[in-house]
Design an enzyme around this catalytic site. Sequence first.
Site, mmCIF file in Angstrom:
data_model
loop_
_atom_site.group_PDB
_atom_site.id
_atom_site.type_symbol
_atom_site.label_atom_id
_atom_site.label_comp_id
_atom_site.label_asym_id
_atom_site.label_seq_id
_atom_site.Cartn_x
_atom_site.Cartn_y
_atom_site.Cartn_z
ATOM 1 N N TRP A 316 80.538 158.535 42.017
ATOM 2 C CA TRP A 316 79.372 157.704 41.688
ATOM 3 C C TRP A 316 78.150 158.161 42.468
ATOM 4 O O TRP A 316 77.032 158.147 41.951
ATOM 5 C CB TRP A 316 79.673 156.243 42.012
ATOM 6 C CG TRP A 316 78.509 155.334 41.790
ATOM 7 C CD1 TRP A 316 78.136 154.720 40.633
ATOM 8 C CD2 TRP A 316 77.518 154.931 42.760
ATOM 9 N NE1 TRP A 316 77.002 153.966 40.818
ATOM 10 C CE2 TRP A 316 76.606 154.081 42.099
ATOM 11 C CE3 TRP A 316 77.330 155.211 44.108
ATOM 12 C CZ2 TRP A 316 75.524 153.505 42.764
ATOM 13 C CZ3 TRP A 316 76.249 154.641 44.770
ATOM 14 C CH2 TRP A 316 75.362 153.799 44.092
ATOM 15 N N HIS A 317 78.360 158.582 43.715
ATOM 16 C CA HIS A 317 77.228 158.968 44.547
ATOM 17 C C HIS A 317 76.605 160.289 44.125
ATOM 18 O O HIS A 317 75.436 160.542 44.429
ATOM 19 C CB HIS A 317 77.659 159.050 46.016
ATOM 20 C CG HIS A 317 77.745 157.716 46.690
ATOM 21 N ND1 HIS A 317 78.876 156.932 46.649
ATOM 22 C CD2 HIS A 317 76.835 157.015 47.418
ATOM 23 C CE1 HIS A 317 78.667 155.823 47.328
ATOM 24 N NE2 HIS A 317 77.428 155.836 47.799
ATOM 25 N N GLY A 318 77.353 161.142 43.479
ATOM 26 C CA GLY A 318 76.777 162.417 43.084
ATOM 27 C C GLY A 318 77.736 163.241 42.259
ATOM 28 O O GLY A 318 78.957 163.157 42.427
ATOM 29 N N PHE A 494 71.032 158.952 44.172
ATOM 30 C CA PHE A 494 72.372 158.578 43.749
ATOM 31 C C PHE A 494 72.374 157.533 42.655
ATOM 32 O O PHE A 494 73.352 157.306 42.027
ATOM 33 C CB PHE A 494 73.175 158.069 44.961
ATOM 34 C CG PHE A 494 73.067 158.956 46.165
ATOM 35 C CD1 PHE A 494 73.311 160.313 46.063
ATOM 36 C CD2 PHE A 494 72.679 158.438 47.384
ATOM 37 C CE1 PHE A 494 73.194 161.136 47.160
ATOM 38 C CE2 PHE A 494 72.563 159.267 48.489
ATOM 39 C CZ PHE A 494 72.829 160.618 48.386
#
Length: 494
Positions: A316-318, A494
């Site tokens: 999800w963050h990257g 993000f």
Amino acid sequence: MLFNSFSFLFLYLPLVLAGFFVLGRTSPRWAAVWLGMASLAFYGVGSARHVPLLLASIMFNFAAARAITHAAGTARRRVLLAAVAANLALLAYYKYANFFLGAVGAQSQLAIILPVGISFFTFTQIAFLVDCHRREASEVRFSHYFLFVSYFPHLVAGPVLHHKEMMPQFADARNYRPLAANFAIGMSIFVVGLAKKVLIADNLSPLAGPVFAAGAHPQMIEAWVGVLAYTFQLYFDFSGYSDMAIGLSRMFGVKLPLNFNAPHKALDIGAFWRRWHMTLSRFLRDYLYIALGGGRLGRLKRYRNLMLTMLLGGLWHGAGWTFVAWGALHGGFLVLHHCWQAWGGFRLAPLAAQALTFLAVMLAWVFFRAPDFGTAFDILGALAGANGVSLPRAFAPLAQWLPGAVGFDGLRWIELVGLGLPALALAAVLAFFAPTTQEIFCHYEPAFERILHRPARQWITWRPRPAWGLGFAGLFIVCVLSMNRVSEFLYFQF
């Protein structure tokens, strides 16, 4: 538009506040419409090309929520699954299409520009759809739903909102009238967040950036300074944004949920995730970990679910394998923590437990920040001294004694000047020992959650008194004078 910009502070915010409360005197509905349209304008300043996408997402999900509310039986579940799939497909296209193309060996990539905040407004709406399916939420007023999703304090970098937290506040007519208490508390909290961003996080960036650059090949002290700097830069950058969002929202009479609660004071990795990015942790727990079975299906499946949740949290963050590795590390840390508890392992002293947790989190950030695995492993090796040792140039007069005394050759001198090191020292002291923003404002319910812990020393708790007002006014002036370089918040990526 950024919270830490002159145009926001001295043009956008005063105009939006004035319009909101002028309209609120006669029509709360039109005040909500004004705030929703102002939020859309806020988004459009930084991402004009994606305004139609945000509008389409809001209208689609509002219609889907109405359809879920009025459906029954298996049709209700089918509508939910279709709507959630559509949201995830949108997110996958914009955020992960090129990642998947690279994973299958494609030679070319798509020309995709990531919409700012797409993860946050998508997750917020998925949570709303699921709550509608569970009959825990419903909304018939499009103007309030539009404001719920587009609300500018949270839109581009969180927190991830729940309908049940926000909609009753938007429906309360009392929140459409200006209150001096809300302005005093909100502006004070905003200044705390602004100081975290401008005075601490931005001054740590020059220490972290060169160490994480591809091919930098840092030596030991450089690596430790750079990794510590990034650890605290990310903390104070995101914590600062969260405080500013809470303060801004409070000026409008609306309380946002907490996103930070002194995570570096945590004594284990589980406590860290209950304190760091709290609304994302809550979303992953409620809508992913529990949906996978949580801990109800036995110990091994519980560990599997923890790993899957953290892997997806990392992704999800990257869209990159380093983010997957970061998620895998935290999944492994959580599994080890639960195994240790299940086996009845001995308890570390609090200080040792806090240090071990911080070290694990800090090492994992190396993968989170590094552009590739080669750079990440090079930095990890440098932390252990594999790349040699560099010392501050102030030690140069002692060079003739140092190599023989400590057993290494080929010293490299580094320049440690400017505000970076003082900011790093201040950041460490504040993160480990200072009261949190919500503790400072504990007497006035700064956020949606009720603050149970209050500092033992009452003199550090905020009161509406001249001394506090002058102090925060002075801090604001220092922040404004330091805003010579406006920088984005790290979580915008993000």
